[in-house]
Design an enzyme around this catalytic site. Structure first.
Site: not given
Ligand SMILES: NC(=O)c1ccc[n+]([C@@H]2O[C@H](COP(=O)([O-])OP(=O)(O)OC[C@H]3O[C@@H](n4cnc5c(N)ncnc54)[C@H](OP(=O)(O)O)[C@@H]3O)[C@@H](O)[C@H]2O)c1
Length: 251
Positions: A149, A136
């Site tokens: 984070y 990120s």
């Molecule tokens: N959205 C943003 O603005 C943003 C910005 C920068 C980086 N990111 C990064 O992008 C990635 C995806 O995030 P997102 O924004 O798409 O959020 P999200 O929709 O909440 O997705 C998070 C995913 O991680 C999975 N997850 C969480 N804990 C887990 C575990 N213990 N084992 C397996 N899967 C797990 C969740 O699946 P389950 O709950 O089904 O396990 C879900 O599929 C993350 O690494 C986040 O830090 C996001």
């Protein structure tokens, strides 16, 4: 003809789910992982011939090895692995809970490490493969109300940099993805302004193009990441007063 086999963790929602659909639309067979089987099935329904659910908790190292082996048995060698599972940024120093702080590192960094451990032996034996870590822009520097984070994402960036150097001569291409704000269940919880926020489909297109291209870092939207990269270069004597002013006295 398929483009190859991809494995995406954290693909039951948000960026990972959108990336699965994006890769499926470009000829990939995509294994999708997350803990929630129902949400994985819903992702599969968006491209049933190309998306294949493999439920997984990324913090379980042995389960990562089992799932990687299952994917290779059912779909073929994993050409592209995107370790994207992550938990969010909500944190208040007034309620510092060591277990909760450790959890970000355990899932975000530890989950990616478990995934790498699961795919690396076969990729090394083949002398090819691509590994991408979703970090990120929050990993560029410590930010107010985000220390756990930021720390987990900074660790992922450093891990990707080091492994890219070690693994390129062995035929394995390591990338880091550093998104700004993307509208997902993770950011839906945020109660602060999220400048230049983009939709998951847009993020997925940018990630797919980046992974198909040659650059180590896939960062977007540029307007936000370049501001944060500038902050990254500031000495502490400038960085702290500036961030305090932006945070409006919260820090
Ligand atoms: N959205 C943003 O603005 C943003 C910005 C920068 C980086 N990111 C990064 O992008 C990635 C995806 O995030 P997102 O924004 O798409 O959020 P999200 O929709 O909440 O997705 C998070 C995913 O991680 C999975 N997850 C969480 N804990 C887990 C575990 N213990 N084992 C397996 N899967 C797990 C969740 O699946 P389950 O709950 O089904 O396990 C879900 O599929 C993350 O690494 C986040 O830090 C996001």
């Amino acid at each position: 003809m398929t483009a190859g086999v991809a494995w995406i963790t954290g693909a039951s929602s948000g960026i990972g789910a959108a990336l699965a659909v994006e890769l499926a639309g470009h000829g990939w067979q995509v294994a999708v992982s997350g803990r929630d089987a129902e949400r994985l099935a819903a992702v599969r329904a968006r491209a049933p011939a190309a998306i294949h659910p493999f439920a997984l908790d990324v913090t379980d190292a042995d389960a990562n090895v089992t799932v990687a082996a299952d994917i290779e048995r059912r779909l073929g060698p994993i050409d592209r692995a995107v370790f994207n599972a992550g938990v969010g940024s909500g944190f208040s120093v007034d309620r510092f809970d060591a277990a909760d702080v450790r959890e970000r590192m355990h899932v975000n960094y530890g989950g990616a490490v478990n995934g790498i451990g699961a795919v690396l032996p076969a990729m090394r034996a083949r002398g090819r493969g691509q590994i991408a870590l979703t970090a990120s822009v929050a990993g560029f520097r410590g930010l107010p109300d985000g220390a756990p984070y930021c720390a987990s994402k900074a660790a992922m960036i450093a891990l990707a940099e080091g492994l890219a150097l070690d693994l390129a001569p062995r035929g394995i291409d390591v990338r880091v993805i550093t998104p700004g704000f993307v509208r997902t269940p993770l950011t839906d919880k945020n109660r602060f302004p999220m400048p230049f926020i983009i939709e998951p489909d847009d993020a997925a297109r940018r990630i797919r193009r980046g992974l198909d291209g040659r650059g180590f870092e896939i960062t977007f939207p540029k307007r936000l990441s370049y501001v944060l990269k500038t902050l990254q270069r500031l000495p502490y004597a400038l960085y702290f007063p500036l961030i305090r002013r932006i945070a409006g006295g919260r820090s």
